[in-house]
Design a protein around this motif. Sequence first.
Motif, PDB file in Angstrom:
ATOM      1  N   LEU A   1      52.446   8.616  54.944  1.00  0.00           N
ATOM      2  CA  LEU A   1      52.592   7.494  56.038  1.00  0.00           C
ATOM      3  C   LEU A   1      51.081   7.143  56.693  1.00  0.00           C
ATOM      4  CD1 LEU A   1      54.883   9.504  58.330  1.00  0.00           C
ATOM      5  CD2 LEU A   1      55.264   7.154  57.278  1.00  0.00           C
ATOM      6  N   LEU A   2      50.082   7.730  55.922  1.00  0.00           N
ATOM      7  CA  LEU A   2      48.592   7.489  56.343  1.00  0.00           C
ATOM      8  C   LEU A   2      48.186   5.992  56.306  1.00  0.00           C
ATOM      9  CD1 LEU A   2      45.878   8.451  57.056  1.00  0.00           C
ATOM     10  CD2 LEU A   2      45.188   8.724  54.682  1.00  0.00           C
ATOM     11  N   ALA A   3      48.571   5.325  55.342  1.00  0.00           N
ATOM     12  CA  ALA A   3      48.275   3.755  55.207  1.00  0.00           C
ATOM     13  C   ALA A   3      49.266   3.181  55.892  1.00  0.00           C
ATOM     14  CB  ALA A   3      48.167   3.651  53.725  1.00  0.00           C
ATOM     15  N   PRO A   4      50.498   3.050  55.675  1.00  0.00           N
ATOM     16  CA  PRO A   4      51.417   2.169  56.436  1.00  0.00           C
ATOM     17  C   PRO A   4      51.063   2.035  58.032  1.00  0.00           C
ATOM     18  CG  PRO A   4      52.736   3.427  54.733  1.00  0.00           C
ATOM     19  CD  PRO A   4      51.119   4.164  54.913  1.00  0.00           C
ATOM     20  N   ILE A   5      50.875   3.271  58.635  1.00  0.00           N
ATOM     21  CA  ILE A   5      50.683   3.379  60.126  1.00  0.00           C
ATOM     22  C   ILE A   5      49.225   2.873  60.321  1.00  0.00           C
ATOM     23  CG2 ILE A   5      52.414   4.943  60.413  1.00  0.00           C
ATOM     24  CD1 ILE A   5      49.995   6.766  61.269  1.00  0.00           C
ATOM     25  N   GLU A   6      48.345   2.815  59.195  1.00  0.00           N
ATOM     26  CA  GLU A   6      47.015   2.537  59.423  1.00  0.00           C
ATOM     27  C   GLU A   6      46.409   3.558  60.225  1.00  0.00           C
ATOM     28  OE1 GLU A   6      46.437  -2.040  58.270  1.00  0.00           O
ATOM     29  OE2 GLU A   6      47.695  -1.815  60.025  1.00  0.00           O
ATOM     30  N   ALA A   7      46.435   4.694  60.152  1.00  0.00           N
ATOM     31  CA  ALA A   7      45.918   5.769  60.999  1.00  0.00           C
ATOM     32  C   ALA A   7      44.439   5.801  61.391  1.00  0.00           C
ATOM     33  CB  ALA A   7      46.205   7.271  60.181  1.00  0.00           C
ATOM     34  N   PHE A   8      43.455   4.936  60.659  1.00  0.00           N
ATOM     35  CA  PHE A   8      42.247   4.682  61.186  1.00  0.00           C
ATOM     36  C   PHE A   8      42.016   3.476  62.066  1.00  0.00           C
ATOM     37  CE2 PHE A   8      42.296   7.555  57.343  1.00  0.00           C
ATOM     38  CZ  PHE A   8      41.721   8.725  57.976  1.00  0.00           C
ATOM     39  N   GLY A   9      42.987   2.800  62.379  1.00  0.00           N
ATOM     40  CA  GLY A   9      42.863   1.779  63.053  1.00  0.00           C
ATOM     41  C   GLY A   9      42.749   0.417  62.314  1.00  0.00           C
ATOM     42  N   THR A  10      42.724  -0.766  63.112  1.00  0.00           N
ATOM     43  CA  THR A  10      42.256  -2.209  62.715  1.00  0.00           C
ATOM     44  C   THR A  10      41.294  -2.775  63.652  1.00  0.00           C
ATOM     45  OG1 THR A  10      44.109  -3.152  63.668  1.00  0.00           O
ATOM     46  CG2 THR A  10      44.645  -2.541  61.580  1.00  0.00           C
TER      47      THR A  10
ATOM     48  N   ALA B   1      54.144  -9.133  62.191  1.00  0.00           N
ATOM     49  CA  ALA B   1      54.553  -9.605  60.951  1.00  0.00           C
ATOM     50  C   ALA B   1      53.628  -9.339  59.699  1.00  0.00           C
ATOM     51  CB  ALA B   1      54.969 -11.188  60.972  1.00  0.00           C
ATOM     52  N   GLN B   2      52.621  -9.632  59.911  1.00  0.00           N
ATOM     53  CA  GLN B   2      51.386  -9.221  59.000  1.00  0.00           C
ATOM     54  C   GLN B   2      51.319  -7.788  58.866  1.00  0.00           C
ATOM     55  OE1 GLN B   2      47.795 -10.979  60.643  1.00  0.00           O
ATOM     56  NE2 GLN B   2      48.462 -12.967  60.163  1.00  0.00           N
ATOM     57  N   LYS B   3      51.584  -6.863  59.947  1.00  0.00           N
ATOM     58  CA  LYS B   3      51.602  -5.627  60.044  1.00  0.00           C
ATOM     59  C   LYS B   3      52.564  -5.008  59.073  1.00  0.00           C
ATOM     60  CE  LYS B   3      50.862  -1.060  61.535  1.00  0.00           C
ATOM     61  NZ  LYS B   3      49.788  -0.514  61.527  1.00  0.00           N
ATOM     62  N   LEU B   4      53.749  -5.561  59.225  1.00  0.00           N
ATOM     63  CA  LEU B   4      54.988  -5.152  58.386  1.00  0.00           C
ATOM     64  C   LEU B   4      54.788  -5.335  56.872  1.00  0.00           C
ATOM     65  CD1 LEU B   4      57.989  -5.909  60.749  1.00  0.00           C
ATOM     66  CD2 LEU B   4      57.112  -3.779  60.443  1.00  0.00           C
ATOM     67  N   GLY B   5      53.981  -6.680  56.647  1.00  0.00           N
ATOM     68  CA  GLY B   5      53.956  -6.972  55.273  1.00  0.00           C
ATOM     69  C   GLY B   5      52.886  -6.042  54.833  1.00  0.00           C
ATOM     70  N   ARG B   6      51.917  -5.586  55.388  1.00  0.00           N
ATOM     71  CA  ARG B   6      50.766  -4.636  54.747  1.00  0.00           C
ATOM     72  C   ARG B   6      51.425  -3.267  54.601  1.00  0.00           C
ATOM     73  NH1 ARG B   6      47.665  -6.790  58.803  1.00  0.00           N
ATOM     74  NH2 ARG B   6      47.862  -4.827  60.204  1.00  0.00           N
ATOM     75  N   SER B   7      52.248  -2.824  55.669  1.00  0.00           N
ATOM     76  CA  SER B   7      52.609  -1.422  55.827  1.00  0.00           C
ATOM     77  C   SER B   7      53.780  -1.195  54.483  1.00  0.00           C
ATOM     78  CB  SER B   7      53.386  -1.302  57.021  1.00  0.00           C
ATOM     79  OG  SER B   7      52.252  -1.105  58.102  1.00  0.00           O
ATOM     80  N   SER B   8      54.585  -2.132  54.506  1.00  0.00           N
ATOM     81  CA  SER B   8      55.453  -2.102  53.340  1.00  0.00           C
ATOM     82  C   SER B   8      54.914  -2.050  52.156  1.00  0.00           C
ATOM     83  CB  SER B   8      56.533  -3.704  53.383  1.00  0.00           C
ATOM     84  OG  SER B   8      57.023  -3.695  54.582  1.00  0.00           O
ATOM     85  N   TYR B   9      53.799  -2.753  51.558  1.00  0.00           N
ATOM     86  CA  TYR B   9      53.244  -2.706  50.385  1.00  0.00           C
ATOM     87  C   TYR B   9      52.529  -1.304  50.414  1.00  0.00           C
ATOM     88  CZ  TYR B   9      49.944  -3.162  46.859  1.00  0.00           C
ATOM     89  OH  TYR B   9      49.051  -2.955  45.478  1.00  0.00           O
ATOM     90  N   TYR B  10      51.866  -1.008  51.396  1.00  0.00           N
ATOM     91  CA  TYR B  10      51.053   0.418  51.402  1.00  0.00           C
ATOM     92  C   TYR B  10      52.264   1.517  51.371  1.00  0.00           C
ATOM     93  CZ  TYR B  10      46.929  -1.848  53.441  1.00  0.00           C
ATOM     94  OH  TYR B  10      45.958  -2.603  53.800  1.00  0.00           O
ATOM     95  N   LEU B  11      53.317   1.527  52.055  1.00  0.00           N
ATOM     96  CA  LEU B  11      54.146   2.536  51.756  1.00  0.00           C
ATOM     97  C   LEU B  11      54.599   2.360  50.186  1.00  0.00           C
ATOM     98  CD1 LEU B  11      55.911   4.827  53.105  1.00  0.00           C
ATOM     99  CD2 LEU B  11      57.438   3.106  53.441  1.00  0.00           C
TER     100      LEU B  11
END
Length: 264
Positions: free
Chosen positions: A69-78, A106-116
């Motif tokens: 979950l670390l990358a999908p939720i972007e635990a270190f912020g943007t 929408a951009q977040k979901l695109g990144r998070s889907s790939y990261y997951l």
Amino acid sequence: MLSYWRILTATFRQHTTYRTATLAGIFTNSMFGLIRASILLAAIHAAGGELNGYTALQAATYVWLGQALLAPIEAFGTREVAARVHQGDVAVDLLRPLSFLGLFFAQKLGRSSYYLLARGIPPMLIGALLTGLALPEDPLSYPLGVLTIALAITVAFLGDMLVNLAAFWILETRGLTVLYNSVMNLLSGFLIPILWFPPWLLAIARWTPFPSMVQTPIDVLSGRVGPASAIGLIGVQSAWILVLLLAAAVMLRAGARSLEVQGG
């Protein structure tokens, strides 16, 4: 909705081109997972094989699901939105025929889907081979777990967005970002399960949205809570989404007015 879907898929495709970064992320995620697993397993061994309801297998599962979950939720912020505010580019974003929050979500979901898929699942599979994973016995826990991940990503997005929107009034948001990420990583249960907290800190954590970002999806996907309890946790996640969405909308509206007053 079609526009947001196209943004989501375009963001997903964009991140598929970063193959070297993906491999580096998998390696780093796996190494830190091993380090975290060894620390938690040592603590459980010292406690006699169980610590606050966690066995060695459950603790290892907690670590690997957390790493996934670390990358999908972007635990270190943007800091993208904050940077756009400081550079003045946010004025263009506000003029687009799309919702400001919807665009970045929408951009977040695109990144998070790939990261997951690319950076979350591979380390978890490595963990399954090295330490094993505790999995739910009830089949219903799996779709509920997927839902909790989607809601966790949404809660994390809105919390991070509030920090970014503070850029309308704060010239430098890096300190605020560091403070927020430190508190989030602790109270979300990413560092250690919140059940290991002292009672006073556990009470504080449960009155924040942070456990909905990490602890909740891990509890559901690891089978620590059954489907009935999972539905209750999903309700908590949904409530926090409504609260944070309202707060973000109010901040965005106030920030847009401040831009107009300043001639932005």
